[in-house]
Design a protein around this motif. Structure first.
Motif, short mmCIF file in Angstrom:
data_model
loop_
_atom_site.label_atom_id
_atom_site.label_comp_id
_atom_site.label_asym_id
_atom_site.label_seq_id
_atom_site.Cartn_x
_atom_site.Cartn_y
_atom_site.Cartn_z
N ARG A 1 8.99 7.37 4.32
CA ARG A 1 9.87 6.94 5.11
C ARG A 1 8.86 6.77 6.15
NH1 ARG A 1 14.98 7.98 7.01
NH2 ARG A 1 14.92 8.58 9.30
N LEU A 2 8.31 6.83 6.73
CA LEU A 2 6.89 7.31 7.95
C LEU A 2 6.30 5.39 7.93
CD1 LEU A 2 5.08 10.81 8.63
CD2 LEU A 2 6.72 9.48 10.10
N LEU A 3 5.83 5.20 6.39
CA LEU A 3 5.47 4.08 6.26
C LEU A 3 6.47 2.76 6.21
CD1 LEU A 3 3.07 4.84 3.82
CD2 LEU A 3 2.08 4.89 6.07
N ARG A 4 7.51 2.84 6.55
CA ARG A 4 8.29 1.78 5.79
C ARG A 4 8.64 1.41 7.91
NH1 ARG A 4 13.46 4.69 2.25
NH2 ARG A 4 12.29 2.59 0.55
N ALA A 5 8.59 2.02 8.78
CA ALA A 5 7.95 1.61 10.21
C ALA A 5 7.58 0.49 10.26
CB ALA A 5 7.63 3.43 10.96
N ALA A 6 8.26 -0.76 11.50
CA ALA A 6 7.79 -1.97 11.66
C ALA A 6 6.12 -1.33 11.92
CB ALA A 6 8.54 -2.08 12.43
N PRO A 7 5.43 -3.00 11.38
CA PRO A 7 3.48 -2.72 11.80
C PRO A 7 3.50 -3.06 12.88
CG PRO A 7 4.70 -4.21 9.95
CD PRO A 7 5.44 -3.63 10.22
N ALA A 8 4.92 -3.29 14.12
CA ALA A 8 4.47 -3.63 15.23
C ALA A 8 4.04 -2.01 15.74
CB ALA A 8 5.76 -3.90 15.81
N ASP A 9 5.07 -0.95 14.80
CA ASP A 9 5.12 0.58 16.00
C ASP A 9 3.62 0.60 15.27
OD1 ASP A 9 6.42 3.20 14.63
OD2 ASP A 9 5.43 3.31 16.91
N ARG A 10 2.24 0.22 16.68
CA ARG A 10 0.99 0.94 15.96
C ARG A 10 0.49 1.49 17.13
NH1 ARG A 10 -2.76 -4.34 13.78
NH2 ARG A 10 -3.76 -2.55 14.36
N GLY A 11 1.43 1.37 18.23
CA GLY A 11 1.07 2.14 19.35
C GLY A 11 0.03 1.12 19.77
N PRO B 1 1.05 -0.90 0.13
CA PRO B 1 0.28 0.08 0.03
C PRO B 1 0.88 1.36 -0.36
CG PRO B 1 -0.81 -1.80 1.26
CD PRO B 1 0.65 -2.04 1.39
N ARG B 2 1.70 1.19 0.77
CA ARG B 2 2.40 2.08 0.98
C ARG B 2 3.22 2.53 -0.28
NH1 ARG B 2 6.43 -1.33 2.42
NH2 ARG B 2 8.83 -1.61 1.28
N LEU B 3 3.38 2.10 -1.46
CA LEU B 3 3.64 2.24 -2.59
C LEU B 3 2.87 2.88 -3.52
CD1 LEU B 3 6.30 -1.02 -3.59
CD2 LEU B 3 6.81 1.39 -2.74
N VAL B 4 1.99 2.20 -3.41
CA VAL B 4 0.20 2.93 -4.46
C VAL B 4 0.48 5.00 -3.46
CG1 VAL B 4 -1.59 2.55 -4.45
CG2 VAL B 4 -0.14 0.59 -4.27
N VAL B 5 0.51 4.62 -2.68
CA VAL B 5 0.17 6.69 -2.40
C VAL B 5 1.17 7.27 -2.41
CG1 VAL B 5 1.02 5.86 0.16
CG2 VAL B 5 -1.03 7.09 -0.29
N VAL B 6 2.21 6.00 -2.06
CA VAL B 6 3.63 7.62 -2.81
C VAL B 6 3.72 7.51 -3.93
CG1 VAL B 6 5.95 7.39 -3.13
CG2 VAL B 6 4.85 6.63 -1.35
N THR B 7 3.31 6.96 -4.95
CA THR B 7 3.19 6.44 -6.50
C THR B 7 2.25 7.91 -6.53
OG1 THR B 7 3.88 4.00 -7.30
CG2 THR B 7 2.36 5.51 -8.89
N ALA B 8 0.46 7.83 -6.03
CA ALA B 8 -0.69 8.58 -6.33
C ALA B 8 0.41 10.18 -6.09
CB ALA B 8 -1.53 8.29 -5.05
N LEU B 9 1.05 10.35 -4.72
CA LEU B 9 1.45 11.81 -4.08
C LEU B 9 2.50 11.72 -5.52
CD1 LEU B 9 1.81 10.93 -0.35
CD2 LEU B 9 -0.09 11.52 -1.95
#
Length: 542
Positions: A484-494, A336-344
């Motif tokens: 960069r923010l979306l590359r954070a590990a999925p565990a960093d969900r708070g 998903p991060r590649l799709v949204v970054v492509t969109a931007l």
């Protein structure tokens, strides 16, 4: 449909879900259409009412500001007094605002009427979302909100084209009157809906809501006045400082509130913050172009309102098609991060390529920039909200989607104010006259008395190029930060830092399932779901 239990009786509207959905969808089609469609009428309004600059800007900005900031209030009022009642009252206010807009004798009256119309829109959209949430459950709710999101996107995308035809054929006054008549249809439709409200009345975060609405309104007002009064004048600095102070107080209140209207602790989650920034960036990348380009085309290229609306189809058609494409790409394994970054990046490229803008530019030269910008918006709108919800604890999905919707709506209001003010400020520096700058920015490119040898169309084009280049740079930088923010590990969900609240005495029992938001509607708040984090048992949130 929801299963009846003693604690969760089925609302009567759930027994006629098709009728309920049709009434709600009509609101989500017409109101976004009125938001974006007004832009093609601005040039003619300015000519008819002898208006320009900040006062003319407010015809669009006032509507966006009222609708986006007051959805929080409308949602809480729906929980307290009934969602159908809020929807109906919103439709009445919306229809009345449109009627007063059609009869406005001057620009001040029109600005007030448009702001009132935005207040009504907040009630319709907030109430509509909550009504859908109480009528459907499970997969049916997902399909219903998908229909809501698609309908809102269609309305927003087709607004300039449909309104362009209407303004060209009937005039702007009759067009406002027509939108008002549809408001009457919404009022009649509410009698087919059933009332629902929170079983235990929730508390309204009065202090948080008041400081947020007042702070945002003062900040936007200061921005719209800056180009005319001067950015260092008391007329600008006073409201700006007061607005920023109120927003600072709002942040402090929300951090300490037992039941905040917006849970800012969600921003500790880097991946959620990345999706939030993506939502903000799409508004920055598309907002000014969507609203002000029709004005340029009518003023500089002498297009009619319907011709300008037809030209905007090159940007709005991809918004109708590509949201489903982004979903299929993610389903097939594309990150998903590649799709949204492509969109931007597409949005940044569209703004950058539109710097070829010049007097007499043809549709063929506009095709690539507008298609790129529209494609970026379409891909992003089909992805951001759903992905943002996956990054937080399900118990806080309602609050999270509320934060995304509010940030998007707030950004749209600020972008409209900043884009218009930037054009006028640049023109003022070139022309040396705030009044002339305001008129040129509004599309009046007739020769300016006392300034021989200056071509207003060329000056306006140069200002557009500069603003577009800045927007392209901002969107590009934001895309890199989002990546960069979306590359954070999925565990960093708070999840481990979930903010705990006291057991709710005001939870709307029948709406405790997270409400998927409508992707393309700038300013919608999923209402009753914001109290979801107070569920007493997991089964109540399933």
């Amino acid at each position: 449909m929801p299963r009846p239990t003693p604690e969760h009786p089925i609302p009567a509207s759930a027994k006629k879900p098709v009728v309920t959905l049709v009434v709600v969808l009509l609101g989500y089609l017409v109101l976004p259409m009125g938001m974006s469609g007004t832009t093609v009428a601005v040039h003619r309004i300015g000519t008819d009412l002898d208006a320009s600059g900040a006062s003319l800007q407010w015809v669009v900005t006032g509507y966006f500001l009222a609708a986006s900031s007051l959805m929080l209030v409308a949602g809480s009022l729906g929980d307290l007094f009934g969602r159908r009642r809020v929807y109906r009252l919103g439709a009445i206010v919306y229809g009345s605002g449109c009627a007063f807009s059609a009869a406005a004798p001057d620009i001040l009256a029109l600005d007030i009427a448009r702001t009132v119309t935005g207040i009504g829109a907040a009630g319709v959209m907030a109430g509509g979302g909550a009504i859908v949430a109480t009528t459907f459950s499970g997969p049916a709710r997902t399909r219903a909100f998908a229909a809501v999101g698609t309908t809102g996107g269609v309305g927003l995308a087709l607004g300039p084209t449909v309104a362009g035809w209407l303004v060209g054929a009937l005039g702007w006054r009759a067009t406002f009157g027509l939108f008002g008549s549809i408001g009457c249809v919404l009022i009649v439709g509410t009698w087919a809906l059933a009332e629902s409200r929170a079983t235990d009345k929730p508390r309204l975060d009065r202090a948080g809501t008041a400081t947020f609405v007042a702070g945002l309104a003062l900040t936007v007002f200061a921005i719209t006045q800056g180009s005319e009064a001067g950015w260092t004048s008391a007329r600008v600095l006073g409201p700006a400082l007061a607005g920023l102070l109120l927003l600072t107080v709002f942040t402090a209140i929300e951090r300490r509130a037992e039941r905040p209207v917006l849970d800012l602790s969600l921003l500790r989650n880097r991946r959620f913050a990345g999706w939030l920034l993506a939502a903000l960036t799409t508004s920055v990348g598309i907002g000014g172009m969507l609203v002000y380009l029709p004005v340029y085309l009518q003023g500089v290229n002498d297009l009619s309102s319907d011709e300008a609306g037809l030209t905007m189809l090159m940007m709005t058609l991809p918004v109708l098609v590509l949201p489903s494409v982004s979903g299929r790409l993610v389903t097939r394994g594309v990150p998903p991060r590649l799709v949204v970054v492509t969109a931007l990046l597409l949005l940044a490229a569209g703004n950058a390529l539109l710097t070829v803008l010049h007097p007499g530019i043809g549709a063929l030269q506009l095709l690539v920039p507008l298609l790129l910008a529209g494609s970026g918006m379409g891909l992003a709108s089909g992805l951001i909200d759903g992905q943002a919800m996956t990054e937080v604890d399900p118990a806080r999905a309602g609050m999270a989607s509320g934060l995304v919707s509010t940030v998007r709506g707030t950004t749209q209001s600020l972008v409209l104010a900043l884009f218009g003010s930037a054009l006028i400020t640049i023109l003022d520096a070139r022309l040396g006259s705030p009044d002339a700058a305001g008129r040129v920015a509004a599309g009046d490119v007739a020769p300016i008395p006392g300034l021989p040898g200056i071509d207003p169309a060329t000056e306006l084009t140069d200002a557009w190029r500069l603003v577009l280049a800045v927007v392209a740079g901002v969107v590009l930088l934001s895309a890199l930060v989002v990546l960069r923010l979306l590359r954070a590990a999925p565990a960093d969900r708070g999840d481990a830092k979930v903010r705990t609240f006291p057991r709710a005495t005001h939870r709307p029992a029948e709406t405790s399932v997270p409400v998927p938001p409508a992707d393309a509607v700038p300013d919608r708040q999923p209402i009753a779901a914001r109290s979801i984090d107070a569920c007493r048992r997991p089964s109540q949130c399933s």
